[in-house]
Design a protein around this motif. Structure first.
Motif, PDB file in Angstrom:
ATOM      1  N   ARG A  68       0.819  -1.221   0.000  1.00 19.38           N
ATOM      2  CA  ARG A  68       0.000   0.000   0.000  1.00 19.38           C
ATOM      3  C   ARG A  68       0.851   1.269   0.000  1.00 19.38           C
ATOM      4  N   GLY A  69       2.187   1.102  -0.193  1.00 12.44           N
ATOM      5  CA  GLY A  69       3.086   2.262  -0.149  1.00 12.44           C
ATOM      6  C   GLY A  69       3.216   2.990  -1.472  1.00 12.44           C
ATOM      7  N   GLY A  70       2.588   2.462  -2.527  1.00 15.35           N
ATOM      8  CA  GLY A  70       2.629   3.166  -3.808  1.00 15.35           C
ATOM      9  C   GLY A  70       2.855   2.265  -5.001  1.00 15.35           C
ATOM     10  N   ALA A  71       3.765   1.294  -4.867  1.00 14.48           N
ATOM     11  CA  ALA A  71       4.110   0.480  -6.036  1.00 14.48           C
ATOM     12  C   ALA A  71       3.183  -0.725  -6.205  1.00 14.48           C
ATOM     13  N   GLY A  72       2.491  -1.128  -5.160  1.00 10.40           N
ATOM     14  CA  GLY A  72       1.516  -2.225  -5.273  1.00 10.40           C
ATOM     15  C   GLY A  72       2.133  -3.593  -5.521  1.00 10.40           C
ATOM     16  N   TYR A 102      11.449  13.770   0.760  1.00 10.07           N
ATOM     17  CA  TYR A 102      10.592  12.814   0.058  1.00 10.07           C
ATOM     18  C   TYR A 102      11.307  11.496  -0.241  1.00 10.07           C
ATOM     19  N   VAL A 103      12.523  11.620  -0.758  1.00 15.27           N
ATOM     20  CA  VAL A 103      13.224  10.434  -1.235  1.00 15.27           C
ATOM     21  C   VAL A 103      13.633   9.498  -0.086  1.00 15.27           C
ATOM     22  N   ALA A 104      13.620  10.013   1.150  1.00 16.36           N
ATOM     23  CA  ALA A 104      13.982   9.181   2.301  1.00 16.36           C
ATOM     24  C   ALA A 104      12.990   8.036   2.508  1.00 16.36           C
ATOM     25  N   ALA A 125      12.555   5.451  -8.523  1.00 17.41           N
ATOM     26  CA  ALA A 125      11.421   5.766  -9.393  1.00 17.41           C
ATOM     27  C   ALA A 125      11.109   7.254  -9.470  1.00 17.41           C
ATOM     28  N   LEU A 126      11.809   8.085  -8.696  1.00 16.31           N
ATOM     29  CA  LEU A 126      11.473   9.517  -8.720  1.00 16.31           C
ATOM     30  C   LEU A 126      11.616  10.086 -10.127  1.00 16.31           C
ATOM     31  N   ILE A 127      12.556   9.547 -10.895  1.00 16.41           N
ATOM     32  CA  ILE A 127      12.790  10.065 -12.246  1.00 16.41           C
ATOM     33  C   ILE A 127      11.562   9.861 -13.149  1.00 16.41           C
ATOM     34  N   ASN A 128      10.745   8.867 -12.834  1.00 19.19           N
ATOM     35  CA  ASN A 128       9.547   8.609 -13.655  1.00 19.19           C
ATOM     36  C   ASN A 128       8.321   9.357 -13.143  1.00 19.19           C
ATOM     37  N   MET A 129       8.465  10.078 -12.037  1.00 22.94           N
ATOM     38  CA  MET A 129       7.278  10.651 -11.388  1.00 22.94           C
ATOM     39  C   MET A 129       6.758  11.963 -11.979  1.00 22.94           C
ATOM     40  N   PRO A 130       7.621  12.882 -12.453  1.00 19.54           N
ATOM     41  CA  PRO A 130       7.071  14.177 -12.894  1.00 19.54           C
ATOM     42  C   PRO A 130       6.274  14.091 -14.197  1.00 19.54           C
ATOM     43  N   CYS A 173       9.426  -1.384   8.728  1.00 25.06           N
ATOM     44  CA  CYS A 173       8.075  -0.845   8.578  1.00 25.06           C
ATOM     45  C   CYS A 173       8.247   0.605   8.128  1.00 25.06           C
ATOM     46  N   ASN A 174       7.878   0.878   6.885  1.00 21.37           N
ATOM     47  CA  ASN A 174       8.156   2.187   6.294  1.00 21.37           C
ATOM     48  C   ASN A 174       7.081   3.210   6.670  1.00 21.37           C
ATOM     49  N   ALA A 175       7.445   4.069   7.618  1.00 21.55           N
ATOM     50  CA  ALA A 175       6.548   5.151   8.036  1.00 21.55           C
ATOM     51  C   ALA A 175       7.220   6.498   7.773  1.00 21.55           C
ATOM     52  N   GLY A 176       7.987   6.556   6.676  1.00 20.33           N
ATOM     53  CA  GLY A 176       8.646   7.811   6.291  1.00 20.33           C
ATOM     54  C   GLY A 176       7.618   8.882   5.940  1.00 20.33           C
ATOM     55  N   GLU A 177       6.590   8.475   5.258  1.00 19.53           N
ATOM     56  CA  GLU A 177       5.410   9.288   4.895  1.00 19.53           C
ATOM     57  C   GLU A 177       5.699  10.777   4.681  1.00 19.53           C
ATOM     58  N   ASP A 178       6.362  11.044   3.552  1.00 20.11           N
ATOM     59  CA  ASP A 178       6.593  12.446   3.191  1.00 20.11           C
ATOM     60  C   ASP A 178       5.871  12.824   1.909  1.00 20.11           C
ATOM     61  N   VAL A 224      12.902  -7.073   4.201  1.00 19.95           N
ATOM     62  CA  VAL A 224      11.561  -6.755   3.711  1.00 19.95           C
ATOM     63  C   VAL A 224      11.213  -5.344   4.157  1.00 19.95           C
ATOM     64  N   VAL A 225      10.967  -4.472   3.180  1.00 22.03           N
ATOM     65  CA  VAL A 225      10.476  -3.125   3.482  1.00 22.03           C
ATOM     66  C   VAL A 225       9.006  -3.091   3.078  1.00 22.03           C
ATOM     67  N   ASN A 226       8.160  -2.843   4.056  1.00 21.81           N
ATOM     68  CA  ASN A 226       6.725  -2.721   3.768  1.00 21.81           C
ATOM     69  C   ASN A 226       6.167  -1.457   4.395  1.00 21.81           C
ATOM     70  N   ASN A 227       5.185  -0.913   3.721  1.00 20.32           N
ATOM     71  CA  ASN A 227       4.481   0.264   4.218  1.00 20.32           C
ATOM     72  C   ASN A 227       3.676  -0.090   5.484  1.00 20.32           C
ATOM     73  N   VAL A 228       3.409   0.906   6.311  1.00 16.38           N
ATOM     74  CA  VAL A 228       2.637   0.729   7.549  1.00 16.38           C
ATOM     75  C   VAL A 228       1.284   0.058   7.266  1.00 16.38           C
TER      76      VAL A 228
HETATM   77  C1  LIG Z   1      10.737   8.929  -4.005  1.00 12.65           C
HETATM   78  C2  LIG Z   1      10.017   7.808  -3.315  1.00 12.65           C
HETATM   79  C3  LIG Z   1       9.461   8.011  -2.049  1.00 12.65           C
HETATM   80  C4  LIG Z   1       8.800   6.979  -1.387  1.00 12.65           C
HETATM   81  N1  LIG Z   1       8.254   7.216  -0.150  1.00 12.65           N
HETATM   82  C5  LIG Z   1       7.613   6.201   0.505  1.00 12.65           C
HETATM   83  C6  LIG Z   1       7.080   6.405   1.815  1.00 12.65           C
HETATM   84  O1  LIG Z   1       7.153   7.498   2.397  1.00 12.65           O
HETATM   85  N2  LIG Z   1       6.437   5.349   2.419  1.00 12.65           N
HETATM   86  C7  LIG Z   1       6.333   4.113   1.812  1.00 12.65           C
HETATM   87  O2  LIG Z   1       5.767   3.195   2.389  1.00 12.65           O
HETATM   88  N3  LIG Z   1       6.845   3.903   0.569  1.00 12.65           N
HETATM   89  C8  LIG Z   1       7.481   4.905  -0.075  1.00 12.65           C
HETATM   90  N4  LIG Z   1       8.033   4.662  -1.316  1.00 12.65           N
HETATM   91  C9  LIG Z   1       7.941   3.296  -1.867  1.00 12.65           C
HETATM   92  C10 LIG Z   1       9.038   2.415  -1.280  1.00 12.65           C
HETATM   93  O3  LIG Z   1      10.199   2.517  -2.087  1.00 12.65           O
HETATM   94  C11 LIG Z   1       8.613   0.926  -1.248  1.00 12.65           C
HETATM   95  O4  LIG Z   1       8.117   0.560  -2.512  1.00 12.65           O
HETATM   96  C12 LIG Z   1       7.546   0.644  -0.200  1.00 12.65           C
HETATM   97  O5  LIG Z   1       7.930   1.076   1.091  1.00 12.65           O
HETATM   98  C13 LIG Z   1       7.306  -0.854  -0.142  1.00 12.65           C
HETATM   99  O6  LIG Z   1       6.235  -1.121   0.712  1.00 12.65           O
HETATM  100  P1  LIG Z   1       4.907  -1.824   0.202  1.00 12.65           P
HETATM  101  O7  LIG Z   1       5.316  -2.935  -0.728  1.00 12.65           O
HETATM  102  O8  LIG Z   1       4.261  -2.320   1.432  1.00 12.65           O
HETATM  103  O9  LIG Z   1       4.101  -0.783  -0.533  1.00 12.65           O
HETATM  104  C14 LIG Z   1       8.692   5.699  -2.009  1.00 12.65           C
HETATM  105  C15 LIG Z   1       9.239   5.502  -3.284  1.00 12.65           C
HETATM  106  C16 LIG Z   1       9.897   6.543  -3.929  1.00 12.65           C
HETATM  107  C17 LIG Z   1      10.472   6.292  -5.299  1.00 12.65           C
END
Ligand SMILES: Cc1cc2nc3c(=O)[nH]c(=O)nc-3n(C[C@H](O)[C@H](O)[C@H](O)COP(=O)(O)O)c2cc1C
Length: 403
Positions: A43-47, A150-152, A370-375, A69-74, A187-191
């Protein structure tokens, strides 16, 4: 619903309440098989499919494995991770514990946006409570601050930070699941992804698949911003229409303003128009409509919004947030926002319009992340849907109205 009993955060759950509702009792079943069968996606964006990521980490030969557990959320407009950690910290923590057991990891990190003080206190208390009750046997969970750039939040940048380095993405492959933190399977996963794990393990994959669509089981938390009459974080099944979210849940735009445009997945997705409200909220339907669902940040724009200004704001965000280590990304993000600025000020001619696609195509995939593909998607969709506004600005500069 799966994450919030009433579909939205209403109550800050305690350890006792979580346990009384069956929490921390799901540890004995075959976790990995259940997650694979559930079809849970990130649920962090890439699915990305969660079971597949976990399988790689579990099957890679190693003497240590990690969970992050990725809670960077920027992401601008996103606050679902904050809400989950504040209201249901034990649900997230049990998800972390189950993920660690599934891949045989002994260390896990909550990589937490450094401004989230309340989450820090809720999560550290949750860890203490669960530890005292014996639910953390064999697993150490620590909270680590994530820098607010953001990129963190990108997974390999998060790993760099946990290794004590600046938040810069790594070149891939290898992907973190095979070689991540200290070179070990990670394993990096979104919250939100991890919060789905305990209900799935407790109730089974078949139960989980009752929510959502056959291709995209489950729910997603959507963040509605202050432009709506009822802003907030709402959990809805995949397959709900955009109209239901906009009209029934969000109550439409404030002051009965007319809807002009929609950004259905954060700043890196393509704009939609008001006549596309009947689209189903699932990744495939959004892709077919030329856009994406991202991490569920929904923005609705009223009539009167200058789409040139808005597109420029987004392009400037990516130029500002590019970490600068990949020359292609730095060049692309700066050029796109410079050209947009020139159009907005009426400096240049129509040949500028041909530059966008060329720059985007030239740089696609050339960065470490993936930031390069975002704009690209917001710019190209804005030009397609609101081209006359860009032409007006090119002719008249900032004077007059492009409406
Ligand atoms: C520039 C950039 C910023 C990102 N920021 C976040 C973020 O804040 N939180 C997050 O969960 N994933 C973020 N992601 C996606 C992570 O790289 C990663 O795909 C994700 O944490 C994986 O978790 P998921 O498979 O549970 O979605 C970001 C990706 C990019 C390219």
């Amino acid at each position: 619903m799966i994450l919030f009993p009433q579909g939205r955060p209403t109550h800050r759950e305690t350890f006792g309440e979580y346990c009384a509702a069956g929490g921390y009792q799901a540890v004995t079943k075959n976790i990995l098989d259940e997650i694979i069968a559930s079809g849970l996606t990130g649920r962090g964006g890439a699915g990305f499919p969660v079971g597949r990521k976990w399988s790689v980490a579990a099957e890679t030969d190693a003497d240590a494995r990690y969970i992050i557990c990725n809670a960077g959320e920027d992401e601008p407009g996103s606050f679902k991770d904050r809400v989950l950690l504040e209201y249901r910290p034990h649900l997230v923590l049990e998800g972390i514990i189950l993920a660690a057991r599934a891949i045989a990891a002994e260390r896990a990190y909550v990589y937490l946006n450094e401004t989230y003080d309340e989450c820090f206190s809720r999560m550290t208390t949750a860890i203490d409570d669960a530890k005292a009750a014996g639910y953390l046997r064999g697993i150490t969970v620590t909270v680590h601050p994530a820098p607010t750039v953001y990129v963190a939040g990108e997974d390999s940048a998060a790993i760099e930070v946990l290794e004590g380095k600046p938040p810069k993405p790594r070149q891939k492959p290898p992907y973190p699941a095979a070689a991540g933190l200290f070179g070990k399977p990670t394993v990096v996963n979104n919250v939100e992804t991890l919060a789905n794990v305990p209900p799935i393990v407790r109730n089974g994959a078949t139960w989980f698949r009752r929510f959502g669509t056959p291709e995209y089981p489950g729910t997603m938390i959507f963040c509605l911003g202050e432009e709506m009459r009822d802003p907030g974080a709402y959990e809805l099944p995949f397959g709900t229409t955009l109209r239901q979210l906009y009209e029934n849940v969000g109550g439409g735009l404030k002051d009965h303003q007319q809807l002009k445009a929609i950004l259905p997945g954060g700043p890196s997705c393509a704009f939609l128009t008001a006549d596309q409200l009947d689209i189903s909220l699932d990744p495939e339907s959004l892709n077919q409509a030329g856009s994406s669902l991202g991490c569920g940040v929904m923005r609705f724009y009223p009539e009167g919004t200058c789409m040139v200004d808005e597109t420029l704001r987004i392009a400037q965000f990516f130029a500002r947030e590019s970490c600068g280590q990949c020359p292609a990304c730095r060049m692309e993000t700066e050029m796109l926002s410079t050209i947009l600025e020139r159009i907005r000020q009426g400096k240049g001619d129509a040949a500028l319009f041909n530059q966008f696609q060329k720059i985007i195509d030239f740089n696609r995939g050339k960065g470490y992340c993936a930031l390069i593909n975002m704009p690209g998607p917001p710019i190209m969709s804005a030009l397609r849907l609101f081209g006359e506004e860009f032409e007006f600005h090119l002719q008249h500069g900032g004077h007059g109205s492009c409406e």
